[in-house]
Scaffold this motif. Sequence first.
Motif, PDB file in Angstrom:
ATOM      1  N   THR A 305      -8.838  45.096  -4.901  1.00 37.50           N
ATOM      2  CA  THR A 305      -9.003  44.305  -6.129  1.00 37.50           C
ATOM      3  C   THR A 305      -7.822  43.378  -6.389  1.00 37.50           C
ATOM      4  O   THR A 305      -7.875  42.545  -7.280  1.00 37.50           O
ATOM      5  N   ARG A 385      -2.433  38.509  -7.370  1.00 39.55           N
ATOM      6  CA  ARG A 385      -3.641  37.815  -7.845  1.00 39.55           C
ATOM      7  C   ARG A 385      -4.828  38.748  -7.656  1.00 39.55           C
ATOM      8  O   ARG A 385      -4.851  39.527  -6.693  1.00 39.55           O
ATOM      9  N   VAL A 386      -5.811  38.636  -8.537  1.00 36.98           N
ATOM     10  CA  VAL A 386      -6.976  39.511  -8.360  1.00 36.98           C
ATOM     11  C   VAL A 386      -7.895  38.914  -7.301  1.00 36.98           C
ATOM     12  O   VAL A 386      -7.894  37.707  -7.067  1.00 36.98           O
ATOM     13  N   TYR A 388     -11.360  37.844  -6.382  1.00 40.01           N
ATOM     14  CA  TYR A 388     -12.638  37.491  -7.034  1.00 40.01           C
ATOM     15  C   TYR A 388     -13.789  37.599  -6.043  1.00 40.01           C
ATOM     16  O   TYR A 388     -13.591  37.569  -4.831  1.00 40.01           O
ATOM     17  N   LEU A 396     -18.708  33.386 -10.843  1.00 36.38           N
ATOM     18  CA  LEU A 396     -17.443  34.041 -10.489  1.00 36.38           C
ATOM     19  C   LEU A 396     -17.392  35.439 -11.109  1.00 36.38           C
ATOM     20  O   LEU A 396     -17.600  35.611 -12.306  1.00 36.38           O
ATOM     21  N   GLU A 398     -15.107  39.111 -11.506  1.00 33.74           N
ATOM     22  CA  GLU A 398     -13.746  39.641 -11.369  1.00 33.74           C
ATOM     23  C   GLU A 398     -13.754  41.156 -11.566  1.00 33.74           C
ATOM     24  O   GLU A 398     -14.648  41.706 -12.208  1.00 33.74           O
ATOM     25  N   PRO A 444     -10.175  43.304 -17.798  1.00 31.30           N
ATOM     26  CA  PRO A 444     -10.033  42.642 -16.497  1.00 31.30           C
ATOM     27  C   PRO A 444      -8.726  43.081 -15.830  1.00 31.30           C
ATOM     28  O   PRO A 444      -7.706  43.221 -16.512  1.00 31.30           O
ATOM     29  N   THR A 445      -8.756  43.287 -14.522  1.00 27.34           N
ATOM     30  CA  THR A 445      -7.555  43.706 -13.785  1.00 27.34           C
ATOM     31  C   THR A 445      -6.409  42.725 -13.992  1.00 27.34           C
ATOM     32  O   THR A 445      -5.257  43.114 -14.158  1.00 27.34           O
ATOM     33  N   ARG A 446      -6.723  41.406 -14.012  1.00 27.56           N
ATOM     34  CA  ARG A 446      -5.636  40.413 -14.114  1.00 27.56           C
ATOM     35  C   ARG A 446      -4.921  40.501 -15.458  1.00 27.56           C
ATOM     36  O   ARG A 446      -3.750  40.152 -15.562  1.00 27.56           O
ATOM     37  N   TYR A 472     -17.291  45.050 -10.707  1.00 31.16           N
ATOM     38  CA  TYR A 472     -17.103  43.599 -10.756  1.00 31.16           C
ATOM     39  C   TYR A 472     -18.035  43.053 -11.831  1.00 31.16           C
ATOM     40  O   TYR A 472     -19.214  43.407 -11.866  1.00 31.16           O
ATOM     41  N   HIS A 475     -16.538  36.618 -15.005  1.00 33.93           N
ATOM     42  CA  HIS A 475     -15.182  36.205 -15.389  1.00 33.93           C
ATOM     43  C   HIS A 475     -15.094  36.080 -16.909  1.00 33.93           C
ATOM     44  O   HIS A 475     -15.988  35.516 -17.542  1.00 33.93           O
TER      45      HIS A 475
END
Length: 606
Positions: A305, A385-386, A388, A396, A398, A444-446, A472, A475
């Motif tokens: 991820t 960075r995640v 995608y 998209l 994420e 979100p992971t980011r 997932y 976005h």
Amino acid sequence: MKLRNIAIIAHVDHGKTTLVDRLLQQSGAFRDNQRVIERVMDSNDLEKERGITILAKATSVVWKDVRINIVDTPGHADFGGEVERILSMVDSAIVLVDAAEGPMPQTKFVVGKALKIGLKPIVCINKVDRPDARVTEVVNEVFDLFAALDATDEQLDFPIIYGSAKHGWVADAPEGPQDQGMAALFDLVLRYVPEPKIEEGSFRLLGTLLEANPYLGRMVTGRVFAGSVKPNQPVKVLDRTGKVVEQGRVSKILAFRGVERQPIDEAEAGDIVAIAGLVKFNVADTLCALDVTVPLQAQPIDPPTLSMTFMVNDSPLAGTEGDKVTNRMIRARLYKEAEGNVALRVEDSPTGEAFIVSGRGELQLGILIETMRREGFELSISRPRVVYQRDEEGNLMEPIEEVVIDVDEEHSGVVVQKMAERKAEMLEMRPSGGNRLRLVFRSPTRGLIGYQGELMTDTKGTAIMNRLFHEYAPHRGEIQGRRNGVLISNDQGEAVAYAMWKLEDRGPMMIEPGWKVYRGMIVGEHTRDNDLEINVLKGKQLTNIRTQSKDEAVRLTPPIRMSLEQALAYIEDDERVEVTPKSIRLRKTHLDPNDRKRAERAKEVV
């Protein structure tokens, strides 16, 4: 000899490795006079320092003429990929739960996997001697968790045992007896865990753990599901689809006997062994006799991820601290790591000058970098960075994680606010005892990159955050990054205390007097949102006039000290972390200010 195969699964810090220590000691795996380190299963330096299990490991003990193979698993979500596959080689699992904390996200994750493949777990309530233990409530919470995970009636009828791994006892009741040691747990395993099911037909083994051994080459640990195997026997490897990966011969078979691994002449069905001699044999592949055509069913490997770019260190201080600095050495080391670490993916960048390393989380990638710097590597690393993905319609997607934060009530407001800023949605808020709340989010992971440090500051170090990959999903839009700019050195040399003292009003420093700096290196955090170039090399002008006020002592505010994970989370896309065996420095990707301006203009055009 009769066999039993069990795994020990639990959340981080609930006492798995300590429990295995006690089982080894009390089964006679060590001689009475043998000096044994604590947490003998955590053999890696980083495991000892951080107090976590990074690599799953197998051991075995003999109790009443029955050999019990025990697998100690990692409790951290970044290493969750190991746990899923380990469960496929055992017949039951001991679910270890802290008597105060109760079931946590990782407990839920691993128990869910165990129930899904039909295992009937044993529940062990550990640390019952803690002053804040709440044994009855925790037992109810475990039952509710099993029910929520769709356990069958048979799985819900789990045996419960209580104890303290640290003090080396378990019993059928929370109060003891405390003088019987681990006997109650051993007897329960013999009574409750079924003997390994042996399938009909020729030799078949499912690869579960992978390691690169300096003497024997690639070694895969797994369980023999059918038949038997001897050294020098011709075998072949099938992948999950049934395609032949390679053919070869078994060069060595090692079985787990106590903490040691010993070569054996034949591995029987049901046993867990490590096999050497094949070059491409990977986790989730089937090693089998030449007449077998259908592979064993295996758990697919979860997708990575998070990714980072590893580059050669090209700063003016390159090569002054490490001895492994070339692109070729870094490439060889990363690809060797990917061989033994299934959850890691390494690719060459399009230019061939950098490597994109993808994994399950910051901790996993941080541990790889820390290991490499201890081996003498110098690296330059980009911001995480995640990874995608795109769905069928081209939207998209994420990675989203389930985040559980235990926090004191007084700090819950700031946590909810910060998580909302990171585009997280709150699922649940409930009291967890002792004026604490348990908050559950999907985030979100980011948005979580670098949040751990901020959470500790916001809650005065009292919060506990646990996270787990969920799915997932579409976005969720832009997330605000770092709000402050940085202070950048405009020259190369050694930092001077007087210059740093004069610049203190510009923002906190990240360096100390006498440290080597270079042009483009980040030396502090600006109080405003823009970057500022400063001169930290400028000494005091000397005159022959002495006055009271001129000779004030220079008193500097202590600098910001960042760990590797904090540094990786702190940097922006136009910055890098320079990692060497002795230092962690922050720098701009483009050291020359004119190159930085050009890159900025090009970005605006795009």
